[in-house]
Design a protein around this motif. Structure first.
Motif, PDB file in Angstrom:
ATOM      1  N   GLN A   1      -7.267 -17.945  46.387  1.00  0.00           N
ATOM      2  CA  GLN A   1      -8.021 -16.734  46.701  1.00  0.00           C
ATOM      3  C   GLN A   1      -7.894 -15.712  45.577  1.00  0.00           C
ATOM      4  OE1 GLN A   1     -10.156 -16.196  49.357  1.00  0.00           O
ATOM      5  NE2 GLN A   1     -10.696 -14.438  48.096  1.00  0.00           N
ATOM      6  N   ALA A   2      -6.707 -15.593  45.008  1.00  0.00           N
ATOM      7  CA  ALA A   2      -6.494 -14.643  43.912  1.00  0.00           C
ATOM      8  C   ALA A   2      -7.310 -15.023  42.679  1.00  0.00           C
ATOM      9  CB  ALA A   2      -5.012 -14.561  43.571  1.00  0.00           C
ATOM     10  N   ILE A   3      -7.510 -16.302  42.455  1.00  0.00           N
ATOM     11  CA  ILE A   3      -8.366 -16.738  41.349  1.00  0.00           C
ATOM     12  C   ILE A   3      -9.756 -16.139  41.520  1.00  0.00           C
ATOM     13  CG2 ILE A   3      -9.553 -18.740  40.349  1.00  0.00           C
ATOM     14  CD1 ILE A   3      -6.931 -20.336  40.989  1.00  0.00           C
ATOM     15  N   HIS A   4     -10.287 -16.252  42.732  1.00  0.00           N
ATOM     16  CA  HIS A   4     -11.616 -15.697  43.010  1.00  0.00           C
ATOM     17  C   HIS A   4     -11.612 -14.175  42.926  1.00  0.00           C
ATOM     18  CE1 HIS A   4     -13.063 -19.652  44.028  1.00  0.00           C
ATOM     19  NE2 HIS A   4     -12.091 -19.801  44.904  1.00  0.00           N
TER      20      HIS A   4
ATOM     21  N   ASP B   1     -10.284 -17.360  34.779  1.00  0.00           N
ATOM     22  CA  ASP B   1     -10.885 -18.617  34.357  1.00  0.00           C
ATOM     23  C   ASP B   1      -9.840 -19.594  33.796  1.00  0.00           C
ATOM     24  OD1 ASP B   1     -10.458 -17.176  32.027  1.00  0.00           O
ATOM     25  OD2 ASP B   1     -12.525 -17.273  31.339  1.00  0.00           O
ATOM     26  N   LEU B   2      -8.563 -19.195  33.868  1.00  0.00           N
ATOM     27  CA  LEU B   2      -7.453 -20.076  33.521  1.00  0.00           C
ATOM     28  C   LEU B   2      -6.232 -19.640  34.309  1.00  0.00           C
ATOM     29  CD1 LEU B   2      -6.048 -22.252  31.702  1.00  0.00           C
ATOM     30  CD2 LEU B   2      -5.569 -20.405  30.084  1.00  0.00           C
TER      31      LEU B   2
ATOM     32  N   LYS C   1      -9.892 -14.322  31.314  1.00  0.00           N
ATOM     33  CA  LYS C   1      -8.910 -13.790  32.265  1.00  0.00           C
ATOM     34  C   LYS C   1      -7.925 -14.899  32.618  1.00  0.00           C
ATOM     35  CE  LYS C   1      -7.881 -10.539  35.423  1.00  0.00           C
ATOM     36  NZ  LYS C   1      -8.006  -9.115  35.280  1.00  0.00           N
ATOM     37  N   ILE C   2      -6.673 -14.680  32.264  1.00  0.00           N
ATOM     38  CA  ILE C   2      -5.616 -15.655  32.537  1.00  0.00           C
ATOM     39  C   ILE C   2      -4.767 -15.123  33.686  1.00  0.00           C
ATOM     40  CG2 ILE C   2      -3.583 -16.834  31.610  1.00  0.00           C
ATOM     41  CD1 ILE C   2      -4.897 -16.521  28.814  1.00  0.00           C
ATOM     42  N   MET C   3      -4.595 -15.947  34.696  1.00  0.00           N
ATOM     43  CA  MET C   3      -3.749 -15.584  35.831  1.00  0.00           C
ATOM     44  C   MET C   3      -2.447 -16.378  35.741  1.00  0.00           C
ATOM     45  SD  MET C   3      -4.662 -15.519  39.868  1.00  0.00           S
ATOM     46  CE  MET C   3      -4.035 -17.129  40.286  1.00  0.00           C
ATOM     47  N   VAL C   4      -1.332 -15.668  35.938  1.00  0.00           N
ATOM     48  CA  VAL C   4      -0.014 -16.295  35.840  1.00  0.00           C
ATOM     49  C   VAL C   4       0.739 -16.051  37.146  1.00  0.00           C
ATOM     50  CG1 VAL C   4       2.114 -16.455  34.507  1.00  0.00           C
ATOM     51  CG2 VAL C   4      -0.022 -15.782  33.367  1.00  0.00           C
TER      52      VAL C   4
ATOM     53  N   ILE D   1     -11.672 -24.036  37.855  1.00  0.00           N
ATOM     54  CA  ILE D   1     -11.220 -23.501  36.575  1.00  0.00           C
ATOM     55  C   ILE D   1     -10.074 -24.355  36.044  1.00  0.00           C
ATOM     56  CG2 ILE D   1     -11.902 -21.168  37.265  1.00  0.00           C
ATOM     57  CD1 ILE D   1      -8.850 -20.529  37.415  1.00  0.00           C
ATOM     58  N   SER D   2      -9.708 -24.109  34.797  1.00  0.00           N
ATOM     59  CA  SER D   2      -8.611 -24.855  34.181  1.00  0.00           C
ATOM     60  C   SER D   2      -7.274 -24.359  34.705  1.00  0.00           C
ATOM     61  CB  SER D   2      -8.648 -24.682  32.663  1.00  0.00           C
ATOM     62  OG  SER D   2      -9.836 -25.236  32.151  1.00  0.00           O
ATOM     63  N   VAL D   3      -6.374 -25.301  34.933  1.00  0.00           N
ATOM     64  CA  VAL D   3      -5.015 -24.995  35.388  1.00  0.00           C
ATOM     65  C   VAL D   3      -4.051 -25.686  34.439  1.00  0.00           C
ATOM     66  CG1 VAL D   3      -3.352 -25.181  37.278  1.00  0.00           C
ATOM     67  CG2 VAL D   3      -5.782 -24.828  37.789  1.00  0.00           C
ATOM     68  N   PHE D   4      -3.202 -24.900  33.800  1.00  0.00           N
ATOM     69  CA  PHE D   4      -2.220 -25.419  32.842  1.00  0.00           C
ATOM     70  C   PHE D   4      -0.865 -25.342  33.512  1.00  0.00           C
ATOM     71  CE2 PHE D   4      -1.648 -25.877  28.076  1.00  0.00           C
ATOM     72  CZ  PHE D   4      -0.367 -26.365  28.169  1.00  0.00           C
TER      73      PHE D   4
END
Length: 140
Positions: free
Chosen positions: A94-97, A102-103, A4-7, A131-134
Protein backbone atom coordinates in the motif's frame (compact mmCIF):
# COMPACT_ATOMS: atom_id res chain seq x y z
CA UNK A 1 15.39 5.45 -14.53
CA UNK A 2 14.07 5.65 -10.94
CA UNK A 3 12.39 8.69 -9.43
CA UNK A 4 11.21 7.50 -5.99
CA UNK A 5 12.98 4.85 -3.93
CA UNK A 6 11.20 3.37 -0.93
CA UNK A 7 13.27 1.74 1.81
CA UNK A 8 11.37 -0.32 4.41
CA UNK A 9 13.15 -0.19 7.77
CA UNK A 10 12.65 -1.72 11.18
CA UNK A 11 14.21 0.55 13.78
CA UNK A 12 14.48 -2.42 16.16
CA UNK A 13 16.93 -4.08 13.75
CA UNK A 14 19.13 -1.23 12.50
CA UNK A 15 22.24 -3.42 12.59
CA UNK A 16 21.22 -5.44 9.52
CA UNK A 17 20.03 -2.44 7.49
CA UNK A 18 23.33 -0.80 6.54
CA UNK A 19 23.94 -2.61 3.23
CA UNK A 20 20.43 -1.81 1.99
CA UNK A 21 20.67 1.79 3.25
CA UNK A 22 23.96 2.31 1.42
CA UNK A 23 22.63 0.77 -1.78
CA UNK A 24 19.46 2.89 -1.68
CA UNK A 25 21.54 6.03 -1.16
CA UNK A 26 23.88 5.13 -4.04
CA UNK A 27 20.96 4.47 -6.38
CA UNK A 28 19.21 7.68 -5.30
CA UNK A 29 22.37 9.64 -6.02
CA UNK A 30 22.89 7.92 -9.39
CA UNK A 31 19.33 8.55 -10.56
CA UNK A 32 18.74 11.78 -8.61
CA UNK A 33 15.77 10.02 -7.02
CA UNK A 34 13.86 10.86 -3.87
CA UNK A 35 14.17 8.40 -0.98
CA UNK A 36 11.37 7.58 1.43
CA UNK A 37 12.04 5.47 4.51
CA UNK A 38 8.95 3.57 5.61
CA UNK A 39 8.25 1.53 8.70
CA UNK A 40 5.30 -0.44 10.01
CA UNK A 41 4.71 -0.21 13.74
CA UNK A 42 2.17 -1.42 16.26
CA UNK A 43 -0.57 0.69 17.75
CA UNK A 44 0.60 -0.53 21.16
CA UNK A 45 3.89 0.13 23.02
CA UNK A 46 6.92 -1.65 21.59
CA UNK A 47 10.65 -1.98 22.11
CA UNK A 48 11.47 1.16 20.08
CA UNK A 49 8.65 3.50 21.08
CA UNK A 50 5.64 3.68 23.34
CA UNK A 51 3.32 5.28 20.80
CA UNK A 52 3.06 5.44 17.00
CA UNK A 53 3.75 9.18 17.25
CA UNK A 54 6.99 8.57 19.13
CA UNK A 55 7.94 5.93 16.57
CA UNK A 56 7.23 8.41 13.75
CA UNK A 57 9.55 10.98 15.37
CA UNK A 58 12.30 8.36 15.68
CA UNK A 59 11.86 7.28 12.07
CA UNK A 60 11.97 10.90 10.92
CA UNK A 61 15.20 11.43 12.89
CA UNK A 62 16.62 8.22 11.39
CA UNK A 63 15.71 9.38 7.87
CA UNK A 64 17.30 12.78 8.49
CA UNK A 65 20.50 11.07 9.70
CA UNK A 66 20.57 9.06 6.48
CA UNK A 67 19.95 12.17 4.44
CA UNK A 68 22.81 14.04 6.13
CA UNK A 69 25.15 11.06 5.85
CA UNK A 70 24.53 10.75 2.11
CA UNK A 71 23.86 14.39 1.26
CA UNK A 72 20.30 13.75 0.07
CA UNK A 73 16.78 14.95 0.67
CA UNK A 74 14.70 12.22 2.27
CA UNK A 75 11.25 11.66 3.72
CA UNK A 76 9.70 9.14 6.09
CA UNK A 77 6.34 7.49 6.54
CA UNK A 78 4.99 5.32 9.34
CA UNK A 79 2.16 2.87 8.89
CA UNK A 80 0.40 1.73 12.06
CA UNK A 81 -1.15 -1.68 12.45
CA UNK A 82 -2.59 -3.73 15.30
CA UNK A 83 -0.43 -6.63 14.04
CA UNK A 84 2.61 -5.34 12.10
CA UNK A 85 4.03 -8.81 11.46
CA UNK A 86 0.85 -10.07 9.85
CA UNK A 87 0.20 -6.81 7.98
CA UNK A 88 3.77 -6.03 6.91
CA UNK A 89 3.53 -7.14 3.28
CA UNK A 90 0.20 -5.45 2.62
CA UNK A 91 1.35 -2.28 4.37
CA UNK A 92 4.49 -2.10 2.23
CA UNK A 93 2.49 -2.73 -0.94
CA UNK A 94 0.00 0.00 0.00
CA UNK A 95 2.85 2.39 0.81
CA UNK A 96 4.30 1.79 -2.66
CA UNK A 97 1.05 3.06 -4.14
CA UNK A 98 0.71 5.90 -1.62
CA UNK A 99 4.24 7.22 -2.18
CA UNK A 100 4.46 6.61 -5.91
CA UNK A 101 7.64 4.60 -5.44
CA UNK A 102 9.09 2.96 -8.53
CA UNK A 103 11.81 0.99 -6.69
CA UNK A 104 11.92 -0.74 -3.32
CA UNK A 105 15.28 -1.50 -1.73
CA UNK A 106 14.87 -3.70 1.30
CA UNK A 107 16.98 -5.79 3.59
CA UNK A 108 16.17 -9.45 3.87
CA UNK A 109 17.20 -12.19 6.23
CA UNK A 110 19.20 -15.34 5.71
CA UNK A 111 16.98 -18.11 4.35
CA UNK A 112 15.53 -20.62 6.78
CA UNK A 113 13.50 -23.77 6.24
CA UNK A 114 10.37 -22.00 7.50
CA UNK A 115 10.57 -19.80 4.37
CA UNK A 116 9.04 -22.64 2.38
CA UNK A 117 5.87 -22.20 4.45
CA UNK A 118 6.12 -18.49 5.25
CA UNK A 119 7.93 -16.62 2.46
CA UNK A 120 9.88 -13.47 3.18
CA UNK A 121 8.33 -10.04 2.92
CA UNK A 122 10.37 -9.28 -0.18
CA UNK A 123 8.93 -12.27 -2.04
CA UNK A 124 5.36 -11.09 -1.60
CA UNK A 125 6.17 -7.45 -2.31
CA UNK A 126 7.92 -8.40 -5.56
CA UNK A 127 5.11 -10.77 -6.57
CA UNK A 128 2.28 -8.31 -5.87
CA UNK A 129 3.61 -5.07 -7.33
CA UNK A 130 4.59 -3.96 -10.79
CA UNK A 131 7.74 -2.11 -9.71
CA UNK A 132 11.31 -3.27 -9.19
CA UNK A 133 12.22 -4.72 -5.80
CA UNK A 134 15.88 -5.04 -4.84
CA UNK A 135 16.43 -7.45 -1.95
CA UNK A 136 19.70 -6.98 -0.10
CA UNK A 137 20.81 -10.12 1.70
CA UNK A 138 22.15 -9.73 5.22
CA UNK A 139 25.39 -11.63 5.76
CA UNK A 140 26.55 -12.71 9.21
Amino acid sequence: MFKKIMVPVDLAHKAILQPSLDLAADLAKLYQADTCYISVTATTPGSVARTPEEYARKLEAFAEEQGHAHGQEVSSRVVTSPDPIADMDDAIIQAIHDTGADLVVMATHLPHRIDAVMPSNGDKVAAHTDISVFLVRHRD
